[in-house]
Design a protein around this motif. Sequence first.
Motif, PDB file in Angstrom:
ATOM      1  N   HIS A  44       5.730   4.926  -3.016  1.00 29.08           N
ATOM      2  CA  HIS A  44       4.882   4.146  -2.106  1.00 29.08           C
ATOM      3  C   HIS A  44       4.831   4.695  -0.680  1.00 29.08           C
ATOM      4  CE1 HIS A  44       8.862   2.298  -1.591  1.00 29.08           C
ATOM      5  NE2 HIS A  44       8.467   2.066  -0.353  1.00 29.08           N
ATOM      6  N   ALA A  92      -1.311   0.169  -8.950  1.00 31.50           N
ATOM      7  CA  ALA A  92      -0.516  -0.826  -8.214  1.00 31.50           C
ATOM      8  C   ALA A  92       0.358  -1.573  -9.203  1.00 31.50           C
ATOM      9  CB  ALA A  92      -1.422  -1.799  -7.465  1.00 31.50           C
ATOM     10  N   ASP A  93       1.416  -2.158  -8.694  1.00 31.27           N
ATOM     11  CA  ASP A  93       2.281  -2.979  -9.546  1.00 31.27           C
ATOM     12  C   ASP A  93       1.809  -4.425  -9.572  1.00 31.27           C
ATOM     13  OD1 ASP A  93       4.217  -0.866 -10.226  1.00 31.27           O
ATOM     14  OD2 ASP A  93       4.512  -0.853  -8.056  1.00 31.27           O
ATOM     15  N   GLY A 105       6.652   1.009  -7.773  1.00 30.31           N
ATOM     16  CA  GLY A 105       7.417   0.927  -9.017  1.00 30.31           C
ATOM     17  C   GLY A 105       7.900   2.288  -9.487  1.00 30.31           C
TER      18      GLY A 105
HETATM   19  O1  LIG Z   1       5.335   4.388  -7.070  1.00 31.91           O
HETATM   20  C1  LIG Z   1       4.461   4.223  -7.902  1.00 31.91           C
HETATM   21  C2  LIG Z   1       3.129   3.701  -7.616  1.00 31.91           C
HETATM   22  O2  LIG Z   1       3.054   2.789  -6.566  1.00 31.91           O
HETATM   23  C3  LIG Z   1       2.319   3.274  -8.836  1.00 31.91           C
HETATM   24  O3  LIG Z   1       0.992   3.369  -8.456  1.00 31.91           O
HETATM   25  C4  LIG Z   1       2.600   1.884  -9.315  1.00 31.91           C
HETATM   26  O4  LIG Z   1       3.976   1.754  -9.601  1.00 31.91           O
HETATM   27  C5  LIG Z   1       1.781   1.534 -10.565  1.00 31.91           C
HETATM   28  O5  LIG Z   1       2.134   2.375 -11.614  1.00 31.91           O
HETATM   29  P1  LIG Z   1       1.520   2.234 -13.076  1.00 31.91           P
HETATM   30  O6  LIG Z   1       0.074   2.588 -12.986  1.00 31.91           O
HETATM   31  O7  LIG Z   1       2.307   3.196 -13.910  1.00 31.91           O
HETATM   32  O8  LIG Z   1       1.743   0.813 -13.503  1.00 31.91           O
END
Ligand SMILES: O=C[C@H](O)[C@H](O)[C@H](O)COP(=O)(O)O
Length: 260
Positions: free
Chosen positions: A108, A91-92, A104
Amino acid sequence: MSAELSPIEKAKFVAAKRASDMVENGMKVGLGTGSTAAWMVRCLGERVRQEGLKIKGVPTSTRTADLAREVGIEVIALDEAGWLDLTIDGADEFDAELNLIKGGGGAHLQEKIVASASDRMVVIADPAKEVAHLGAFPLPVEVIPFGWKTTRKLVEEMLEGMDVLGRDVTIRMNGAMPFVTDEGNHILDLHLLRIGNPRQLALVLNQVPGVVENGLFIDICDTVVIGHGDGRVELRDVAAGSVQQDSMEFAESENLFKDV
Ligand SMILES: O=C[C@H](O)[C@H](O)[C@H](O)COP(=O)(O)O
């Protein structure tokens, strides 16, 4: 894995490792997208190789599908799986109620469909993802390419009536061109700074013509596993209507770091 890993990568790894240990033989598992979820996919691949773990994975992006196949996880489509036992994803941002901002990485839409078709969604995160109020991370909104500038205008107008601190809306770019998602759509990033009422915003956004899905995950996540760079793991669980906290040491964290 090894000593060169930064504390943040170690934090992501221990969260991913803890969550991957929740997966049991025979499960159908939603596989999230992003740098934290990639650790989880590698950890599951390790269990498939070492223990002969038998699972079917439903990826939430082409990136994750490629990685899952590479590490030996059987990949099936969501419609073949029907319903999933568990989805593990990054998650962001997450708040005290375990509501999330995701997207991000632009995944999603598939992530929300997969998580919503699961008995349980477990989010894996490093401590920087925890916030008092959602919104510092720009909120991703997937829109169809047709008339996206008009859709952006409609979203901006809608935001006038919303309890948010910022109202800038930008199109996500990939070099000189708008970013394209796995579904062939574009992403608007909403720079809201602070979202007063995420539940209301999530509902209203999806009513704007041209919007496919927003990155607010409300009442979808059941558990957040927070990893720390020193191997500690905290769990936040929605149970009996409230969020319970638990914390544990990853006793063998140093060995785990060497495994991957
Ligand atoms: O679209 C991407 C997803 O929702 C990711 O799970 C989110 O952006 C978190 O990514 P990260 O683990 O690289 O921070």
